[in-house]
Design an enzyme around this catalytic site. Sequence first.
Site, PDB file in Angstrom:
ATOM      1  N   ALA A 170       6.213  -0.308   3.094  1.00 48.92           N
ATOM      2  CA  ALA A 170       6.436   1.140   2.738  1.00 48.92           C
ATOM      3  C   ALA A 170       4.694   1.979   3.622  1.00 48.92           C
ATOM      4  O   ALA A 170       4.313   1.000   2.987  1.00 48.92           O
ATOM      5  CB  ALA A 170       6.821   1.616   1.581  1.00 48.92           C
ATOM      6  N   GLY A 174       6.278   1.444   6.495  1.00 50.84           N
ATOM      7  CA  GLY A 174       6.592   0.826   7.618  1.00 50.84           C
ATOM      8  C   GLY A 174       6.113   1.073   8.718  1.00 50.84           C
ATOM      9  O   GLY A 174       6.363   0.550  10.194  1.00 50.84           O
ATOM     10  N   LYS A 178       3.701  -0.757   9.743  1.00 48.29           N
ATOM     11  CA  LYS A 178       2.975  -2.052  10.891  1.00 48.29           C
ATOM     12  C   LYS A 178       4.736  -3.240  11.292  1.00 48.29           C
ATOM     13  O   LYS A 178       4.509  -3.433  12.034  1.00 48.29           O
ATOM     14  CB  LYS A 178       2.386  -3.256   9.973  1.00 48.29           C
ATOM     15  CG  LYS A 178       1.166  -2.385  10.286  1.00 48.29           C
ATOM     16  CD  LYS A 178       0.219  -3.100   8.354  1.00 48.29           C
ATOM     17  CE  LYS A 178      -1.057  -1.951   8.399  1.00 48.29           C
ATOM     18  NZ  LYS A 178      -1.147  -1.705   7.759  1.00 48.29           N
ATOM     19  N   ASP A 199       9.409  -3.842  -0.307  1.00 46.26           N
ATOM     20  CA  ASP A 199       8.365  -3.412  -0.661  1.00 46.26           C
ATOM     21  C   ASP A 199       8.658  -3.169  -2.261  1.00 46.26           C
ATOM     22  O   ASP A 199      10.025  -2.886  -2.547  1.00 46.26           O
ATOM     23  CB  ASP A 199       7.854  -1.939  -0.142  1.00 46.26           C
ATOM     24  CG  ASP A 199       6.892  -1.407  -0.488  1.00 46.26           C
ATOM     25  OD1 ASP A 199       5.618  -1.887   0.166  1.00 46.26           O
ATOM     26  OD2 ASP A 199       6.370  -0.260  -1.384  1.00 46.26           O
ATOM     27  N   ASP A 256       9.712  -6.677  -6.371  1.00 49.23           N
ATOM     28  CA  ASP A 256       8.467  -6.722  -5.993  1.00 49.23           C
ATOM     29  C   ASP A 256       7.793  -8.360  -5.805  1.00 49.23           C
ATOM     30  O   ASP A 256       8.340  -9.204  -6.190  1.00 49.23           O
ATOM     31  CB  ASP A 256       8.159  -7.144  -7.702  1.00 49.23           C
ATOM     32  CG  ASP A 256       7.045  -7.004  -8.568  1.00 49.23           C
ATOM     33  OD1 ASP A 256       5.794  -7.173  -8.000  1.00 49.23           O
ATOM     34  OD2 ASP A 256       6.775  -6.788 -10.285  1.00 49.23           O
ATOM     35  N   ASP A 295       0.432  -6.846   3.941  1.00 49.88           N
ATOM     36  CA  ASP A 295      -0.373  -5.663   3.794  1.00 49.88           C
ATOM     37  C   ASP A 295      -0.665  -5.200   2.609  1.00 49.88           C
ATOM     38  O   ASP A 295       0.185  -4.340   1.438  1.00 49.88           O
ATOM     39  CB  ASP A 295      -0.176  -4.611   5.021  1.00 49.88           C
ATOM     40  CG  ASP A 295      -1.001  -4.122   5.519  1.00 49.88           C
ATOM     41  OD1 ASP A 295      -1.839  -3.257   4.232  1.00 49.88           O
ATOM     42  OD2 ASP A 295      -0.167  -2.585   6.194  1.00 49.88           O
ATOM     43  N   CYS A 301      -6.826  -1.522   3.284  1.00 46.06           N
ATOM     44  CA  CYS A 301      -6.995  -1.013   3.825  1.00 46.06           C
ATOM     45  C   CYS A 301      -8.099  -0.604   2.937  1.00 46.06           C
ATOM     46  O   CYS A 301      -8.541   0.692   2.319  1.00 46.06           O
ATOM     47  CB  CYS A 301      -6.318   0.295   4.210  1.00 46.06           C
ATOM     48  SG  CYS A 301      -5.636   0.986   3.249  1.00 46.06           S
TER      49      CYS A 301
HETATM   50  C1  LIG Z   1      -0.736  -0.426   1.805  1.00 41.81           C
HETATM   51  S1  LIG Z   1       0.918   0.313   1.630  1.00 41.81           S
HETATM   52  C2  LIG Z   1       1.604  -0.974   3.189  1.00 41.81           C
HETATM   53  C3  LIG Z   1       1.320   0.143   4.377  1.00 41.81           C
HETATM   54  C4  LIG Z   1       2.613  -0.357   5.165  1.00 41.81           C
HETATM   55  N1  LIG Z   1       2.288  -2.228   5.399  1.00 41.81           N
HETATM   56  C5  LIG Z   1       2.551  -0.220   6.498  1.00 41.81           C
HETATM   57  O1  LIG Z   1       1.991  -0.517   7.499  1.00 41.81           O
HETATM   58  O2  LIG Z   1       3.223   1.221   6.711  1.00 41.81           O
HETATM   59  C6  LIG Z   1       1.256  -0.864   0.149  1.00 41.81           C
HETATM   60  C7  LIG Z   1       2.349  -1.422  -0.422  1.00 41.81           C
HETATM   61  O3  LIG Z   1       2.230  -2.243  -1.800  1.00 41.81           O
HETATM   62  C8  LIG Z   1       3.148  -1.735  -2.022  1.00 41.81           C
HETATM   63  N2  LIG Z   1       3.451  -2.498  -3.374  1.00 41.81           N
HETATM   64  C9  LIG Z   1       2.557  -2.171  -4.157  1.00 41.81           C
HETATM   65  N3  LIG Z   1       2.731  -3.194  -5.524  1.00 41.81           N
HETATM   66  C10 LIG Z   1       3.703  -3.915  -4.999  1.00 41.81           C
HETATM   67  C11 LIG Z   1       4.106  -5.099  -4.818  1.00 41.81           C
HETATM   68  N4  LIG Z   1       4.412  -5.507  -6.657  1.00 41.81           N
HETATM   69  N5  LIG Z   1       5.354  -5.618  -4.206  1.00 41.81           N
HETATM   70  C12 LIG Z   1       5.645  -5.056  -3.753  1.00 41.81           C
HETATM   71  N6  LIG Z   1       4.965  -4.020  -3.273  1.00 41.81           N
HETATM   72  C13 LIG Z   1       3.772  -3.150  -3.816  1.00 41.81           C
HETATM   73  C14 LIG Z   1       3.201  -0.282  -2.208  1.00 41.81           C
HETATM   74  O4  LIG Z   1       4.969   0.618  -2.409  1.00 41.81           O
HETATM   75  C15 LIG Z   1       2.855   0.300  -0.652  1.00 41.81           C
HETATM   76  O5  LIG Z   1       3.753   0.467   0.067  1.00 41.81           O
END
Ligand SMILES: C[S@@+](CC[C@H](N)C(=O)[O-])C[C@H]1O[C@@H](n2cnc3c(N)ncnc32)[C@H](O)[C@@H]1O
Length: 446
Positions: free
Chosen positions: A264, A266, A268, A285, A314, A330, A383
Amino acid sequence: MTDNLKKLSNDSLSTRAKVVTIIEEILNGKSLSLLLDTLLASVSFSDKPFAHELLMGTLRQWWALTRIAESLAKKSIDDHAVLAVLNIGLYQLLYMNTADYAAIHNTVEALKQLNKSYAVGFVNAILRKVQQSLAKYQKKVQKNHSLPNWLAKQLKQDWPLVYDELSLALRHSAAIFLRVNEQKVSIDKYSEILNNNGVSHNIISLGYEHHQTIRLDSPVQIATLPYFEQGWVSVQDMHAQLSAFLLKPLLSTQGKRVLDMCCAPGGKTAHLLEKFHMKHIVAIDCDESRLNRVHENLNRLNLNQQNITIMAADGTSWQDKSLFDVILLDAPCTATGVIRRHPDIALLRQEADILATCELQAKILQNAWRQLKTGGVLLYVTCSILKAENELQIIDFIKKNTDAQATPFVLDLPNQIKQTVGYQCLPLDRFGGDGFYYAMLTKCAT
Ligand SMILES: C[S@@+](CC[C@H](N)C(=O)[O-])C[C@H]1O[C@@H](n2cnc3c(N)ncnc32)[C@H](O)[C@@H]1O
């Protein structure tokens, strides 16, 4: 909505007082993303540019302004509202062309509106002192960095050769890059459409093979971009766009099972769906509200969603029934590479966040690895511009996982820096991309 934010619907509250209210919310831990829209919706049309500049500019220069305010106050200023009023006053004096009378008088008035009359004399005295020696304070505010000290120290340790350039760049805004949906239109054709609509831009190299992107010369209202609603184009930083291109050699042959871990909102995921025909992509996510934005993005882009499963899970523990050929991870990170776009990060992050974030990344990475087929490839992305989350994280992972082998690739722009494993992209100038790290790992037979 907090009681504090409810104040914004009061039309008699000045724009300056509204900006201060938003900064208070950020200092209480709220993220700027939603608050900026809330602020802009609460002010008159003619005040929107001023409100935007005052909020974003003050946040970008926050630590430099705070150092000046506290040096003149000879103490730390614990009342968030008072510190925010002081900093918006200093920002108007030192960075904006606001007349001194308005910068001081109207800023001090905001204190009264916010029931902080006790600080009127104190704030007034500091702003007047700065106004009387403007050139001296303009020089002072430009010196050094506008980062919390712990972050400046860490960046100096991680990037000693480019630290000055890096800390300066982090005080500025970043350029807007467009990702063209090549299912709808080519980059060249979209560039022509932008020209016909008077949107000044350049086509630039992504630093990887022949791939390119569009960089706008100045900010525009995104929704007014030609064919935006029809899904021809998205806003995405140039370095964020590298994910899909780096995966191209693996995904251009059809029939792959792909896991987009931490997907999220989304950006990528959408890029992968625009470019490749995958057998199945599972996008997870842990944040359900952010997953709504994945659906919104894919719908706007009119992407075929037959082969995608999007779900809340998770990443530290979720397991699918079958293994994947390709995993895009990511990872959640300190987001220190995108401070130019989200200046609130410099206010919100704490030094202790680094360790906690690294631990979370390591857990998600280890869990992702279990789900990768032998011969499969995992692309690790953050990032962040902190080595602990990037190069050091991956070196540690390879040490612990003897079946993990670094897969080489080459990025060739000056701000894309080769690491022991992978590449670090640094936000070294106003027109370059954000700070991202990329490492590609192949799972070998043991
Ligand atoms: C850098 S963002 C991702 C951006 C996304 N890939 C994009 O391109 O739009 C990192 C994501 O990791 C999710 N996140 C954090 N901890 C997590 C976990 N334990 N399991 C799954 N997702 C997790 C966050 O909710 C966040 O949306």
